[in-house]
Design a protein around this motif. Structure first.
Motif, PDB file in Angstrom:
ATOM      1  N   ASP A  60     -23.861 -29.971  39.695  1.00 35.77           N
ATOM      2  CA  ASP A  60     -22.800 -30.731  40.346  1.00 35.77           C
ATOM      3  C   ASP A  60     -21.625 -30.950  39.395  1.00 35.77           C
ATOM      4  N   GLU A  61     -21.914 -31.105  38.122  1.00 33.04           N
ATOM      5  CA  GLU A  61     -20.857 -31.232  37.113  1.00 33.04           C
ATOM      6  C   GLU A  61     -20.082 -29.921  36.976  1.00 33.04           C
ATOM      7  N   LEU A  62     -20.783 -28.791  37.050  1.00 34.80           N
ATOM      8  CA  LEU A  62     -20.122 -27.490  36.993  1.00 34.80           C
ATOM      9  C   LEU A  62     -19.176 -27.315  38.184  1.00 34.80           C
ATOM     10  N   LEU A  63     -19.644 -27.658  39.364  1.00 31.43           N
ATOM     11  CA  LEU A  63     -18.816 -27.586  40.563  1.00 31.43           C
ATOM     12  C   LEU A  63     -17.578 -28.472  40.409  1.00 31.43           C
ATOM     13  N   PHE A  64     -17.783 -29.709  39.971  1.00 30.23           N
ATOM     14  CA  PHE A  64     -16.680 -30.647  39.785  1.00 30.23           C
ATOM     15  C   PHE A  64     -15.663 -30.087  38.788  1.00 30.23           C
ATOM     16  N   ASN A  65     -16.146 -29.604  37.648  1.00 31.54           N
ATOM     17  CA  ASN A  65     -15.250 -29.077  36.614  1.00 31.54           C
ATOM     18  C   ASN A  65     -14.507 -27.825  37.079  1.00 31.54           C
ATOM     19  N   TRP A  66     -15.181 -26.986  37.852  1.00 33.36           N
ATOM     20  CA  TRP A  66     -14.586 -25.752  38.399  1.00 33.36           C
ATOM     21  C   TRP A  66     -13.391 -26.083  39.299  1.00 33.36           C
ATOM     22  N   SER A  93     -11.805 -28.940  39.500  1.00 33.73           N
ATOM     23  CA  SER A  93     -10.808 -29.666  38.694  1.00 33.73           C
ATOM     24  C   SER A  93      -9.919 -28.712  37.914  1.00 33.73           C
ATOM     25  N   GLU A  94     -10.505 -27.694  37.335  1.00 32.17           N
ATOM     26  CA  GLU A  94      -9.749 -26.725  36.545  1.00 32.17           C
ATOM     27  C   GLU A  94      -8.770 -25.950  37.429  1.00 32.17           C
ATOM     28  N   LEU A  95      -9.201 -25.574  38.612  1.00 28.92           N
ATOM     29  CA  LEU A  95      -8.318 -24.858  39.534  1.00 28.92           C
ATOM     30  C   LEU A  95      -7.148 -25.741  39.961  1.00 28.92           C
ATOM     31  N   ILE A  96      -7.429 -27.016  40.238  1.00 35.74           N
ATOM     32  CA  ILE A  96      -6.369 -27.950  40.627  1.00 35.74           C
ATOM     33  C   ILE A  96      -5.423 -28.172  39.440  1.00 35.74           C
ATOM     34  N   TYR A  97      -5.966 -28.187  38.230  1.00 37.91           N
ATOM     35  CA  TYR A  97      -5.126 -28.322  37.040  1.00 37.91           C
ATOM     36  C   TYR A  97      -4.095 -27.184  36.981  1.00 37.91           C
ATOM     37  N   TYR A  98      -4.529 -25.941  37.165  1.00 33.92           N
ATOM     38  CA  TYR A  98      -3.599 -24.809  37.134  1.00 33.92           C
ATOM     39  C   TYR A  98      -2.573 -24.915  38.263  1.00 33.92           C
ATOM     40  N   PHE A  99      -3.001 -25.409  39.399  1.00 33.00           N
ATOM     41  CA  PHE A  99      -2.081 -25.621  40.514  1.00 33.00           C
ATOM     42  C   PHE A  99      -0.993 -26.625  40.113  1.00 33.00           C
ATOM     43  N   ASP A 100      -1.415 -27.757  39.536  1.00 29.75           N
ATOM     44  CA  ASP A 100      -0.472 -28.814  39.150  1.00 29.75           C
ATOM     45  C   ASP A 100       0.370 -28.450  37.936  1.00 29.75           C
ATOM     46  N   ALA A 152     -16.655 -15.463  40.540  1.00 31.70           N
ATOM     47  CA  ALA A 152     -17.408 -16.393  39.696  1.00 31.70           C
ATOM     48  C   ALA A 152     -18.762 -15.798  39.339  1.00 31.70           C
ATOM     49  N   GLN A 153     -19.138 -15.944  38.086  1.00 31.23           N
ATOM     50  CA  GLN A 153     -20.455 -15.511  37.611  1.00 31.23           C
ATOM     51  C   GLN A 153     -21.099 -16.701  36.898  1.00 31.23           C
ATOM     52  N   VAL A 154     -22.199 -17.190  37.460  1.00 32.94           N
ATOM     53  CA  VAL A 154     -22.900 -18.338  36.882  1.00 32.94           C
ATOM     54  C   VAL A 154     -24.151 -17.840  36.178  1.00 32.94           C
ATOM     55  N   GLU A 155     -24.362 -18.348  34.978  1.00 36.79           N
ATOM     56  CA  GLU A 155     -25.569 -18.016  34.222  1.00 36.79           C
ATOM     57  C   GLU A 155     -26.284 -19.307  33.847  1.00 36.79           C
ATOM     58  N   LYS A 156     -27.613 -19.299  34.036  1.00 31.19           N
ATOM     59  CA  LYS A 156     -28.448 -20.430  33.614  1.00 31.19           C
ATOM     60  C   LYS A 156     -28.703 -20.279  32.120  1.00 31.19           C
ATOM     61  N   THR A 157     -28.529 -21.383  31.376  1.00 28.27           N
ATOM     62  CA  THR A 157     -28.752 -21.370  29.930  1.00 28.27           C
ATOM     63  C   THR A 157     -29.722 -22.497  29.571  1.00 28.27           C
ATOM     64  N   LYS A 158     -30.108 -22.560  28.320  1.00 28.34           N
ATOM     65  CA  LYS A 158     -30.984 -23.646  27.870  1.00 28.34           C
ATOM     66  C   LYS A 158     -30.292 -24.998  27.996  1.00 28.34           C
ATOM     67  N   GLN A 159     -28.973 -25.002  27.837  1.00 27.80           N
ATOM     68  CA  GLN A 159     -28.214 -26.250  27.924  1.00 27.80           C
ATOM     69  C   GLN A 159     -27.780 -26.598  29.343  1.00 27.80           C
ATOM     70  N   GLY A 160     -27.950 -25.699  30.280  1.00 26.84           N
ATOM     71  CA  GLY A 160     -27.516 -25.956  31.651  1.00 26.84           C
ATOM     72  C   GLY A 160     -27.000 -24.698  32.316  1.00 26.84           C
ATOM     73  N   TYR A 161     -25.679 -24.661  32.521  1.00 20.56           N
ATOM     74  CA  TYR A 161     -25.068 -23.552  33.252  1.00 20.56           C
ATOM     75  C   TYR A 161     -23.742 -23.167  32.608  1.00 20.56           C
ATOM     76  N   GLU A 162     -23.437 -21.868  32.669  1.00 21.27           N
ATOM     77  CA  GLU A 162     -22.142 -21.368  32.223  1.00 21.27           C
ATOM     78  C   GLU A 162     -21.507 -20.606  33.375  1.00 21.27           C
ATOM     79  N   LEU A 163     -20.214 -20.801  33.522  1.00 18.79           N
ATOM     80  CA  LEU A 163     -19.438 -20.129  34.553  1.00 18.79           C
ATOM     81  C   LEU A 163     -18.386 -19.265  33.877  1.00 18.79           C
TER      82      LEU A 163
END
Length: 144
Positions: A63-69, A71-78, A89-100
């Motif tokens: 859910d944090e990845l979705l939120f940050n994703w 947010s980042e797109l809206i940042y570029y818009f603004d 988008a390519q999501v990978e599961k890691t030991k720390q969580g997820y990478e996009l």
């Protein structure tokens, strides 16, 4: 993006923009959520994917990845006046969580060409959901 199937749907909300996006995997659901975010602002048929940005993010929770994703797109818009239309988008599961790792395509905003319906200020944590259900489904509320 194949818009012949149900990729997202807008949900009635009193003050903000709310939608559910769907995908057969995490990559597709994040792409469809991004598309729905920009579709809530304007008709994307006039947007030409002539400009490319790479966005790479990592988060411990989905859910944090979705939120940050979003947010980042809206940042570029603004900040850079870019409206996006195509998302890879390519999501990978890691030991720390997820990478996009993503590439997004759009163009600079042209007020004569792009007719905005809604101004999106930010994504909210209110009613934010991501779940695995016959693929993936997310629910997002955008502050308008």
């Amino acid at each position: 993006m194949n818009l012949n199937k149900k990729d997202f749907e807008f949900i009635e909300h009193t003050a903000d923009a709310k939608f559910k996006a769907y995908g057969k995997n995490l990559n597709e659901v994040l792409e469809n959520a991004a598309y729905a975010t920009f579709r809530s602002m304007l008709d994307l048929s006039d947007v030409e994917p002539t400009l490319k940005k790479e966005i790479n993010l990592s988060s411990s929770e989905l859910d944090e990845l979705l939120f940050n994703w979003i947010s980042e797109l809206i940042y570029y818009f603004d900040a850079e006046n870019i409206v996006f239309k195509d998302f890879n988008a390519q999501v990978e599961k890691t030991k720390q969580g997820y990478e996009l790792f993503s590439k997004v395509y759009g163009e600079k905003i042209n007020p004569k060409k792009h007719k905005f319906e809604t101004e999106v200020k930010a994504i909210t944590y209110h009613d934010l959901e991501i779940e695995e259900k016959n693929g993936y489904q997310v629910q997002v509320v955008l502050d308008t």
